[in-house]
Design a protein around this motif. Structure first.
Motif, mmCIF file in Angstrom:
data_model
loop_
_atom_site.group_PDB
_atom_site.id
_atom_site.type_symbol
_atom_site.label_atom_id
_atom_site.label_comp_id
_atom_site.label_asym_id
_atom_site.label_seq_id
_atom_site.Cartn_x
_atom_site.Cartn_y
_atom_site.Cartn_z
ATOM 1 N N ALA A 63 0.816 -1.221 0.000
ATOM 2 C CA ALA A 63 0.000 0.000 0.000
ATOM 3 C C ALA A 63 0.847 1.266 0.000
ATOM 4 N N ASP A 64 1.924 1.272 0.742
ATOM 5 C CA ASP A 64 2.774 2.463 0.806
ATOM 6 C C ASP A 64 3.407 2.800 -0.540
ATOM 7 N N ASP A 90 0.267 -0.181 9.528
ATOM 8 C CA ASP A 90 1.676 0.172 9.366
ATOM 9 C C ASP A 90 2.043 0.520 7.932
ATOM 10 N N THR A 91 1.291 -0.011 6.978
ATOM 11 C CA THR A 91 1.702 0.116 5.578
ATOM 12 C C THR A 91 0.890 1.110 4.769
ATOM 13 N N GLY A 92 -0.008 1.820 5.381
ATOM 14 C CA GLY A 92 -0.700 2.881 4.656
ATOM 15 C C GLY A 92 -2.035 2.522 4.065
ATOM 16 N N VAL A 93 -2.639 1.394 4.464
ATOM 17 C CA VAL A 93 -4.017 1.126 4.044
ATOM 18 C C VAL A 93 -4.882 2.238 4.610
ATOM 19 N N CYS A 94 -5.688 2.890 3.755
ATOM 20 C CA CYS A 94 -6.328 4.140 4.183
ATOM 21 C C CYS A 94 -7.692 3.943 4.814
ATOM 22 N N GLU A 95 -8.306 2.772 4.640
ATOM 23 C CA GLU A 95 -9.644 2.579 5.179
ATOM 24 C C GLU A 95 -9.882 1.113 5.498
ATOM 25 N N ILE A 96 -10.552 0.872 6.624
ATOM 26 C CA ILE A 96 -10.970 -0.466 7.032
ATOM 27 C C ILE A 96 -12.492 -0.498 7.000
ATOM 28 N N LEU A 97 -13.058 -1.435 6.246
ATOM 29 C CA LEU A 97 -14.504 -1.609 6.192
ATOM 30 C C LEU A 97 -14.868 -2.863 6.969
ATOM 31 N N VAL A 98 -15.715 -2.706 7.971
ATOM 32 C CA VAL A 98 -16.122 -3.829 8.810
ATOM 33 C C VAL A 98 -17.467 -4.362 8.324
ATOM 34 N N GLU A 99 -17.482 -5.632 7.985
ATOM 35 C CA GLU A 99 -18.718 -6.253 7.509
ATOM 36 C C GLU A 99 -19.817 -6.151 8.565
ATOM 37 N N GLY A 100 -21.014 -5.779 8.112
ATOM 38 C CA GLY A 100 -22.142 -5.657 9.015
ATOM 39 C C GLY A 100 -22.188 -4.350 9.770
ATOM 40 N N VAL A 101 -21.141 -3.546 9.661
ATOM 41 C CA VAL A 101 -21.088 -2.245 10.343
ATOM 42 C C VAL A 101 -21.013 -1.104 9.326
ATOM 43 N N ASP A 102 -20.129 -1.255 8.347
ATOM 44 C CA ASP A 102 -19.881 -0.179 7.389
ATOM 45 C C ASP A 102 -20.561 -0.382 6.034
ATOM 46 N N ASP A 103 -21.425 -1.367 5.921
ATOM 47 C CA ASP A 103 -22.039 -1.670 4.621
ATOM 48 C C ASP A 103 -22.715 -0.453 3.992
#
Length: 265
Positions: A63-64, A90-103
């Motif tokens: 990602a970086d 640590d490597t620059g992933v800009c977004e985390i999508l959590v299943e069932g929460v961020d749909d």
């Protein structure tokens, strides 16, 4: 957008967030295929399923190297995903999508970070030094900018704006405004400069991604517009390029008339 999705739940989340009529999704089968897309076309975002095992680890670790392209990780947020989430942070992933929460928010969270979206927002207002003031000039600027450096022809813009190609070319370069060809090429060079700041791209890659005929074509375009080599783009800010362009834009360019006659301007 390029996706690497192994689980049905992750596929469902992406399909719901990005139906075909709203986005172009390319489904890759491996990390190597995602990397191939990154080097051959302009990718707005990479969406990775945490359930993709070693392939997910491989992409997250890169990602970086592609900081202009948002990498997004879909996770169940179970304990088994914890090492990958830590690596992503640590490597620059800009977004985390959590299943069932961020749909419900997934489309907005990804789209606003997409390369084309950020590029368009950054250049939403034509720089004053370009003297683009008429409604037609501003409309053309927005049409060119929204393509984020991808190739565009004069006849495509004319059709989009419901005018003839001849009228568009003649009416655009009025007052102190540059020719349409120079503005199109400037936007492409601005996109090239942004991509050149990514460690994962060299000049040849940037030329390929943005649809230049070759790295030499990118270099000659950059030299003609801003008096710098393509290899210098990684060190130049957008403002630096615009200031350089304002000095070089008044120099007659024999390519303008030729390109307009061929419909490339």
């Amino acid at each position: 957008m390029v996706t690497l999705l192994k689980r049905d739940r992750a596929r469902q989340m992406v399909r719901a967030a990005f139906p075909r009529r709203r986005a172009h999704i390319v489904s890759a089968k491996s990390a190597a295929e995602v990397e191939e897309h990154l080097l051959k076309s302009l990718v707005d975002a990479v969406i990775i399923d945490a359930g993709a095992g070693d392939d997910a680890q491989r992409l997250v670790s890169r990602a970086d190297e592609f900081s202009s392209v948002p990498f997004v990780l879909i996770t169940t947020l179970l304990p088994a995903d914890a090492p990958l989430l830590a690596r992503a942070a640590d490597t620059g992933v800009c977004e985390i999508l959590v299943e069932g929460v961020d749909d419900a928010a997934a489309r907005d969270l990804v789209s606003r970070r997409a390369f084309s979206s950020r590029f368009e927002r950054a250049l939403a207002t034509p720089p004053a030094m370009l003297h683009l003031e008429t409604p037609l000039q501003v409309a053309v600027w927005h049409s060119v900018v929204k393509r984020a450096g991808r190739p565009v022809r004069t006849d495509q813009l004319a059709k989009e704006l419901s005018v003839s190609r001849e009228h568009l070319s003649r009416s655009f370069a009025v007052g102190q405004a540059p020719t349409l060809k120079k503005v199109i090429d400037l936007v492409r060079v601005l996109a090239a400069a942004e991509l050149s700041k990514n460690a994962g791209y060299d000049v040849r890659d940037v030329a390929e991604v943005l649809g230049f005929a070759s790295s030499s074509h990118l270099s000659s375009t950059t030299q003609r517009l801003v008096g710098a080599k393509a290899s210098s783009l990684s060190r130049l800010r957008a403002m630096d390029l615009l200031e350089r362009f304002s000095r070089y834009a008044t120099v007659p360019d024999s390519d303008d008339a030729e390109a307009l006659a061929a419909g490339n301007g």
